[in-house]
Each structure stands twice: as structure tokens, then as C-alpha cells.
Design an enzyme around this catalytic site. Structure first.
Site, PDB file in Angstrom:
ATOM      1  N   LYS A 275       0.061 -11.943  -1.544  1.00  7.38           N
ATOM      2  CA  LYS A 275       0.211 -10.501  -1.346  1.00  7.38           C
ATOM      3  C   LYS A 275       0.298 -10.136   0.130  1.00  7.38           C
ATOM      4  O   LYS A 275      -0.553 -10.525   0.926  1.00  7.38           O
ATOM      5  CB  LYS A 275      -0.974  -9.776  -1.982  1.00  7.38           C
ATOM      6  CG  LYS A 275      -0.987  -8.271  -1.757  1.00  7.38           C
ATOM      7  CD  LYS A 275       0.147  -7.579  -2.499  1.00  7.38           C
ATOM      8  CE  LYS A 275       0.159  -6.087  -2.153  1.00  7.38           C
ATOM      9  NZ  LYS A 275       0.370  -5.240  -3.306  1.00  7.38           N
TER      10      LYS A 275
ATOM     11  N   LEU B  51      -9.298  -4.955  -9.670  1.00  8.32           N
ATOM     12  CA  LEU B  51     -10.504  -5.048 -10.499  1.00  8.32           C
ATOM     13  C   LEU B  51     -11.795  -4.906  -9.698  1.00  8.32           C
ATOM     14  O   LEU B  51     -12.864  -4.836 -10.280  1.00  8.32           O
ATOM     15  CB  LEU B  51     -10.531  -6.382 -11.254  1.00  8.32           C
ATOM     16  CG  LEU B  51      -9.604  -6.499 -12.456  1.00  8.32           C
ATOM     17  CD1 LEU B  51      -9.695  -7.902 -13.057  1.00  8.32           C
ATOM     18  CD2 LEU B  51      -9.957  -5.459 -13.519  1.00  8.32           C
TER      19      LEU B  51
ATOM     20  N   HIS C  86       0.221  -5.740 -11.525  1.00  3.95           N
ATOM     21  CA  HIS C  86      -0.404  -5.249 -10.280  1.00  3.95           C
ATOM     22  C   HIS C  86      -1.689  -4.514 -10.653  1.00  3.95           C
ATOM     23  O   HIS C  86      -1.647  -3.386 -11.136  1.00  3.95           O
ATOM     24  CB  HIS C  86       0.531  -4.310  -9.535  1.00  3.95           C
ATOM     25  CG  HIS C  86       0.006  -3.888  -8.195  1.00  3.95           C
ATOM     26  ND1 HIS C  86       0.655  -4.190  -7.018  1.00  3.95           N
ATOM     27  CD2 HIS C  86      -1.096  -3.209  -7.826  1.00  3.95           C
ATOM     28  CE1 HIS C  86      -0.038  -3.707  -6.000  1.00  3.95           C
ATOM     29  NE2 HIS C  86      -1.120  -3.106  -6.474  1.00  3.95           N
TER      30      HIS C  86
ATOM     31  N   ALA D  94      -7.897   6.344  -1.614  1.00  2.00           N
ATOM     32  CA  ALA D  94      -6.600   6.342  -2.282  1.00  2.00           C
ATOM     33  C   ALA D  94      -6.655   5.426  -3.498  1.00  2.00           C
ATOM     34  O   ALA D  94      -7.115   4.287  -3.400  1.00  2.00           O
ATOM     35  CB  ALA D  94      -5.514   5.877  -1.327  1.00  2.00           C
TER      36      ALA D  94
ATOM     37  N   ASN E 168      -7.508  -7.731  -2.318  1.00  2.00           N
ATOM     38  CA  ASN E 168      -8.043  -6.972  -1.176  1.00  2.00           C
ATOM     39  C   ASN E 168      -9.507  -6.596  -1.371  1.00  2.00           C
ATOM     40  O   ASN E 168      -9.890  -5.421  -1.373  1.00  2.00           O
ATOM     41  CB  ASN E 168      -7.192  -5.732  -0.882  1.00  2.00           C
ATOM     42  CG  ASN E 168      -7.080  -4.778  -2.051  1.00  2.00           C
ATOM     43  OD1 ASN E 168      -7.126  -5.191  -3.211  1.00  2.00           O
ATOM     44  ND2 ASN E 168      -6.918  -3.499  -1.755  1.00  2.00           N
TER      45      ASN E 168
END
Length: 359
Positions: free
Chosen positions: A112, A20, A17, A277, A45
Site C-alpha cells: 500500500k 479493521l 479495501h 476522516a 496503517n
């Protein structure tokens, strides 16, 4: 695995997981991962998200090009052996045909699930998994494509510290009932409930665990003021949950394996009114995991967690190369160079670990 008083030699790990990023940010961080692991599951994402096989292939090439152009790879060509394992971002509009295409590509290894709004760049995520994605999930089950879940509900009525436990009841249980043979990885689990669910679940279920959730509880975010570089999603939890994660990771169960969730953000974006985050651990992931396992006297279980159970779950061969950690005080830098002359703060910056990766 060989363990002496001064060294640990183990089969080279994989990171199941990893974030990058892209562009200049990618060029700053990709070599850190290549120094530590042989393969990594790459999160999709981006903006826009990597939702098609063509996009995944293009992103993979950008990763390889960035690594090839890095100063670290030019100094050590062995880093070019790093293999990015690509994923697709599941949306309400993903088609079963896209899953067939992804499987045939042999470079896309999972899909995902981000519940819409759950974390960084997740606004295009799924709004109703079973309502909108059942045909896709059925196709994934048929071809053996794993589903990687960010296991939190996004209902604002639910306390942020309870969202993983509620996700189990609302999403995982009905998902497993409808698709019992679907491979599911419960990513970056953070709670006792999550660890026990994965431990006891029927069927092909596994979980990744991050170094920050093994080493720290939520006090780390609030000690001596607000500490934004310990803030990630899912957020750190109470000590009872950290202890349950340590127990799971060091248990020898093949259902739990390494997944750093390393997520680089510029210092300026972390230290602001609405800080991002994510914890950056790719720079020193193995040293952090070794610290966690040694804290409970379970260094002999480290190799299974970092190097064996992940590839076994994904039906990939185990690596054959080895890496060595040496017992040497490792002072984590206060910051690292990053985009546009800015800096990136690694997890636990300014503290000292017991182990260091041998060059």
C-alpha cells in the site's frame, strides 16, 4: 446471480479495501465484515504501520483471534471462514528483499502506497515514490505483487478537491511509463478524472469504489449543519463526479470493484474540533451498494462488481458460497457499541435502505 422482485442471491463478495484497526477496536468491528464478505484486503496503517511480513503475519493472527472471540462468531461458526488478505505499508525504506519475502508468505497480497500525510496514520508514508522506491517497484512488477495507491497529492498548494486529478498527472502517468506491467489499484477513486483514467489506461490497472462515493456528493457533509460522519479522505466530491463513479461501477468493466474503505472511528473522535476522516460501512456495505446499483436500474451488474472482478484482478479464485439480500426496509442504527463504552456511528445512520442481508 438470481434476482427476483423480493430477493437478490449472488456469489459472496469480497472487500478489496478495509480498515479493521487493532486491539479493542478490532474486536468490535471484525464480525461486521465477516457477516458480509468472504475475504478482505486489510489496510496496514496501524501505529506503528505494518511494514514487514512478520508484522503482517502477526496482525493477521490478531484478526483471526478477535473474530474467534466475538459473540457473533460464537453464535455462527460460519463467520470463522473469513479470510484476511494482508498488505504491507510502503515506506521510503522498504527493500526489494521484503517484497520477495512477502510474496513467498502467501498471506501478503499487496503493498500500500500512502503519500506521507495523505490520510489517517500516514505520516510514515512515501515522500518520493519514484525517487525512493524504484527498486521495490521493479521487484513488485517482477513477482506480480499489486501496488495499492491512495491517489492524492499532499501539496498544500493544491485544493483538496483537486488532489486526485493532480495525482494522476504527477504520479500515475510517470509510474505507468516506468513500470507498465506493475499491477496498480487506484483505491477509493472519487472523481470523473479518476474513473476515466482507469477506464482508459493501458496495462493492469483497476480501481476500488466506496459506497459513500457512489451514494453521496459533498453536499452530504454540509446539509443541516456540519455532518462529520460523512467526512472521509478522499473527501466526497461534486455530483458530476458521483455520477461518473456510478457509471463506472455499473458499467460491467472488470477494472472497477468493491472496496468499502470502511474506517471505524469512535463517535467522540469524529464529533470534535478536528474530527477524524473515515466512514464506517462494514456493518451494511452490501445493502449500501445494492441501493446505489438499484438507483440507476443496474442490479444485474452488482455481482460482477462485488464478487467477480476483484478476485480476477488479484488472480484469486472466485468464492463459491452465496449470500442473499431481501427487499425489506432496513433502518440503519443511529450508533453501534464501540471502544471503552463509547459508540460508533455507521454511514447514513438513521436513514432507511431498500435491502437487507438475509441471515
Amino acid at each position: 446471480m438470481q434476482i427476483t422482485e423480493d430477493k437478490i442471491t449472488l456469489i459472496q463478495p469480497d472487500d478489496w479495501h478495509l480498515h479493521l484497526r487493532d486491539g479493542e477496536a478490532l474486536s468490535h468491528v471484525v464480525a461486521d465484515t465477516a457477516k458480509q464478505v468472504k475475504r478482505a484486503i486489510i489496510m496496514p496503517n496501524l501505529v506503528p504501520p505494518v511494514s514487514t511480513t512478520e508484522q503482517a503475519l502477526a496482525y493477521r493472527q490478531r484478526i483471526l483471534d478477535a473474530l474467534k472471540g466475538s459473540a457473533a462468531a460464537k453464535a455462527d461458526s460460519s463467520l470463522l471462514g473469513f479470510e484476511p488478505l494482508m498488505t504491507l505499508y510502503l515506506t521510503d525504506n522498504t527493500s526489494p528483499e521484503e517484497i520477495i519475502k512477502a510474496k513467498a508468505s502467501e498471506v501478503v497480497h499487496a503493498v500500500k502506497l500512502y503519500p506521507a500525510g495523505a490520510t489517517t496514520n500516514s505520516d510514515a508514508g512515501v515522500t518520493d515514490l519514484l525517487g525512493h522506491c524504484s527498486e521495490v517497484l521493479e521487484q513488485m512488477q517482477q513477482v506480480g505483487m499489486p501496488l495499492l495507491v491512495h491517489g492524492e497529492v499532499t501539496d498544500p498548494e493544491i485544493d483538496v478537491f483537486d488532489r486526485e486529478a493532480v495525482f494522476i498527472d504527477r504520479v500515475m502517468l510517470p509510474l505507468r511509463q516506468l513500470f507498465p506491467e506493475l499491477k496498480v489499484v487506484f483505491e477509493h477513486i472519487t472523481t470523473k478524472e479518476g474513473a476515466h483514467y482507469v477506464r482508459d489506461a493501458e496495462g493492469p490497472v483497476a480501481a476500488t469504489i466506496t459506497p459513500q462515493h457512489l451514494l453521496y456528493n459533498r453536499n452530504a457533509i454540509f446539509t443541516n449543519g456540519l455532518q462529520p460522519h460523512y467526512y472521509c479522505l478522499p473527501v466526497l466530491k461534486r455530483e458530476v463526479h458521483r455520477e461518473a463513479l456510478i457509471e463506472a461501477a455499473t458499467s460491467g468493466s472488470p477494472r472497477f470493484f468493491m472496496g468499502t474503505d470502511s474506517a471505524p472511528h469512535a463517535r467522540s473522535l469524529k464529533e470534535q474540533t478536528c474530527g477524524c476522516a473515515g466512514c464506517y460501512s462494514a456493518f451494511h456495505a452490501l445493502e449500501l451498494y445494492a441501493q446505489a446499483f438499484e438507483s440507476v436500474g443496474k442490479l444485474d451488474r452488482l455481482e460482477g462488481f462485488t464478487s467477480f472482478y476483484g478476485p480476477d484482478f488479484y488472480n484469486l479464485p472466485r468464492n463459491t458460497e452465496t449470500i442473499t439480500l431481501k427487499r425489506q426496509a432496513f433502518n440503519i442504527p443511529e450508533e453501534l457499541p464501540f471502544v471503552n463504552g463509547g459508540t460508533l456511528v455507521p454511514l447514513a445512520a438513521g436513514t432507511t435502505l431498500n435491502w437487507q442481508l438475509e441471515a
